[in-house]
Design an enzyme around this catalytic site. Structure first.
Site, mmCIF file in Angstrom:
data_model
loop_
_atom_site.group_PDB
_atom_site.id
_atom_site.type_symbol
_atom_site.label_atom_id
_atom_site.label_comp_id
_atom_site.label_asym_id
_atom_site.label_seq_id
_atom_site.Cartn_x
_atom_site.Cartn_y
_atom_site.Cartn_z
ATOM 1 N N GLY A 295 0.903 -1.223 0.082
ATOM 2 C CA GLY A 295 -0.117 0.026 -0.044
ATOM 3 C C GLY A 295 0.824 1.184 0.072
ATOM 4 O O GLY A 295 2.117 1.190 -0.276
ATOM 5 N N SER A 296 0.348 2.237 0.205
ATOM 6 C CA SER A 296 0.975 3.650 0.552
ATOM 7 C C SER A 296 2.411 3.576 1.559
ATOM 8 O O SER A 296 2.206 2.705 2.539
ATOM 9 C CB SER A 296 0.149 4.741 0.952
ATOM 10 N N GLY B 44 2.368 1.839 5.432
ATOM 11 C CA GLY B 44 3.421 1.087 5.625
ATOM 12 C C GLY B 44 4.260 1.586 6.951
ATOM 13 O O GLY B 44 4.423 0.761 7.803
ATOM 14 N N GLU C 58 5.694 -3.701 0.661
ATOM 15 C CA GLU C 58 5.801 -3.097 -0.601
ATOM 16 C C GLU C 58 5.145 -1.896 -0.767
ATOM 17 O O GLU C 58 3.804 -1.722 -0.865
ATOM 18 C CB GLU C 58 5.233 -4.143 -1.396
#
Length: 506
Positions: A237-238, A242, A259
């Site tokens: 995600g963003s 994260g 990621e």
């Protein structure tokens, strides 16, 4: 739509599953298609009670699943791959309809799932460790790898099924059980996957709880991140999301596989094949309507070919077909929702305010062929590399162009952003290619020559550096993320010598 019926999607769908058993949930969420704005279906959402029931079931399942031989676990994954093959058209269509990517990209995403199943099947017979010589006589040392336990998987809307499979199929053959929390924006694609795998799990007598699904809001993700029963949380995600997950997981000394954002660039050399560069740049910039973490957001073009390549690019943008992604003649579908459209418009305004000059104007599209308010025009702006907006990831089809004079300058421009996921250079010059791939070159986790920034294959480890999070998923030795290493020493002699020559006589 026929594909909804084929995948078991109804007007109201239970959203929590422990494998073959389903629970409705404490609340629900509606999934609207960005393609036409219509309601696809409602999905039950987990509360704390449902979450706890899933976690207890997964905990019990791990005690059994870890003892199943790895090749046998691989056989179950092989059958999951076969089931996905049988449903490829239907699942790819649902991904396209619920998320908005083109049908070809939806089918490609399902193919990634099939490919990772194939990879995982082979891996199930290759979970190897090293053997080492001991400094002590009559001793042998080796290492082996054991499963971790429950793997929490938090996935994003832009790849609503593939990223789950990257994690789940590897985690399964490694002996783990999985709890999947999909994006609230694409819950039906996750439910369809669970229906597909449930038949395989039941047919093979897999313990209830090996593959679990929990549809829920951000509170559910927070529960996963904070849960001591989850040794590994894989989150896509963003960067903002994260960082929050990382802090929570680190506080309990758990593991993260992150990621996150990308701000990817292609360097176009004066020695590039410009036709090849055009194809790579175009797909990289507008594929999935710019909603990939590997989307090409920046082109760094040598000053000697800047004007000629810009003209090619503008002409190509004029030929893009934008519309319903289920129509295979269209190249670009809609953004995921109105919030994404607002972000796109905000980035355009910020770019103009900072001095950017648009050579292909953006805007929201309306009229015949645009059945929702989520269709936008992919656009191109000429910028300077120090504009703040250029250092920001906007999940939309906005492409920034800038010039360079030396390759060292181009590499510095490329690296001078907080993100470090994917990168590429277009050149037929061997020295340039090798410099770009060297330690003095790209600082990204992925560095390509004469292909674009998107479209990674599952055979290589996928992930990036800096604010991209440092995680690695999919191929190569990414399987080690899902296991714990154990070093073993065996004394088969009649004496007990100590290491480092230490004497301890009694």
């Amino acid at each position: 739509m026929k594909f909804l019926e084929e995948l078991g999607i109804k007007a109201v769908n239970p959203g929590i599953s422990t494998g073959t058993k389903w629970m409705q949930g404490s609340g629900d969420v509606a999934s609207f298609s960005p393609v036409d704005g219509l309601l696809i279906g409602r999905v039950g959402m987990a509360g704390k009670h449902e979450y706890e029931e899933v976690m207890q079931t997964a905990t019990r399942a791990f005690e059994q699943w870890r003892t199943v031989p790895a090749p046998r676990r691989g056989e179950v994954v092989r059958q999951i791959g076969a089931a996905l093959r049988a449903k490829k058209q239907a699942l790819g269509s649902l991904v396209s309809y619920e998320m908005g990517k083109s049908l070809q990209e939806g089918l490609g995403e399902v193919q990634e799932m099939i490919d990772i199943c194939d990879f995982a099947v082979g891996l199930s017979r290759q979970l190897y460790g090293l053997s080492m010589h001991s400094e002590r006589p009559s001793h042998r040392m080796y290492e082996q790898w054991h499963p971790l336990g429950i793997v929490g998987i938090i996935s994003a809307f832009n790849f609503p099924v593939a990223v789950w499979s990257w994690n789940a199929m590897l985690a399964m053959v490694c002996g783990n059980v999985c709890v999947w929390k999909p994006s609230e924006k694409t819950p039906l694609s996750a439910i369809a996957c669970q229906h597909i795998v449930a038949e395989v799990l039941e047919r093979n007598g897999v313990p209830e709880g090996v593959l679990c699904l929990i549809n829920g809001g951000h509170e559910t993700g927070e529960l996963l991140a904070a849960d001591h029963r989850v040794p590994l949380v894989s989150a896509t995600g963003s960067t903002r999301m994260g960082k929050a997950v990382a802090v929570t997981v680190a506080a309990r000394l758990g593991r993260c596989l992150l990621e996150l954002g990308g701000n990817n660039a292609i360097i176009i050399s004066r020695d590039a094949d410009l036709d090849m560069a055009l194809v790579g740049s175009l797909f990289g910039a507008v594929g999935t309507a710019g909603q990939r973490c590997t989307t090409t957001r920046r082109l760094i073009i040598h000053e000697s070919v800047y004007e000629s390549f810009k003209a090619k690019l503008v002409k190509a943008y004029g030929q893009l077909r934008i519309g319903n992604p289920l129509d295979e003649s269209n190249h670009v579908g809609p953004l995921i929702d109105q919030a994404a459209v607002d972000s796109y418009l905000g980035a355009i305004n910020a770019c103009k305010a900072q001095g950017g000059r648009f050579i292909v104007e953006g805007g929201v599209l309306s009229g015949p062929g645009y059945e929702s308010e989520c269709y936008v025009q992919p656009c191109i702006a000429e910028v300077e590399q120090d504009y703040p907006i250029v250092h920001t990831e906007t999940f939309a089809p906005i492409l920034y162009l800038m010039k360079y004079s030396t390759l060292e300058e181009a590499i510095a421009i490329q690296n001078n952003v907080p993100q470090g996921l994917s990168s590429a250079i277009m050149t037929l010059n061997l020295r340039e290619a090798e410099l770009f791939l060297s330690a003095a070159g790209s600082d990204c986790g992925i560095a390509n020559v004469n292909i674009g920034t998107s479209g990674a294959e599952i055979g290589g480890a996928f992930g990036g550096e800096k604010e991209t999070g440092g995680g690695r998923e999919s191929g190569s030795d990414a399987w080690k993320n899902y296991m714990r290493r154990q070093t073993n020493t065996i004394n088969y002699g009649t004496q007990l010598p100590l290491a480092q020559g230490i004497k301890f006589d009694v």
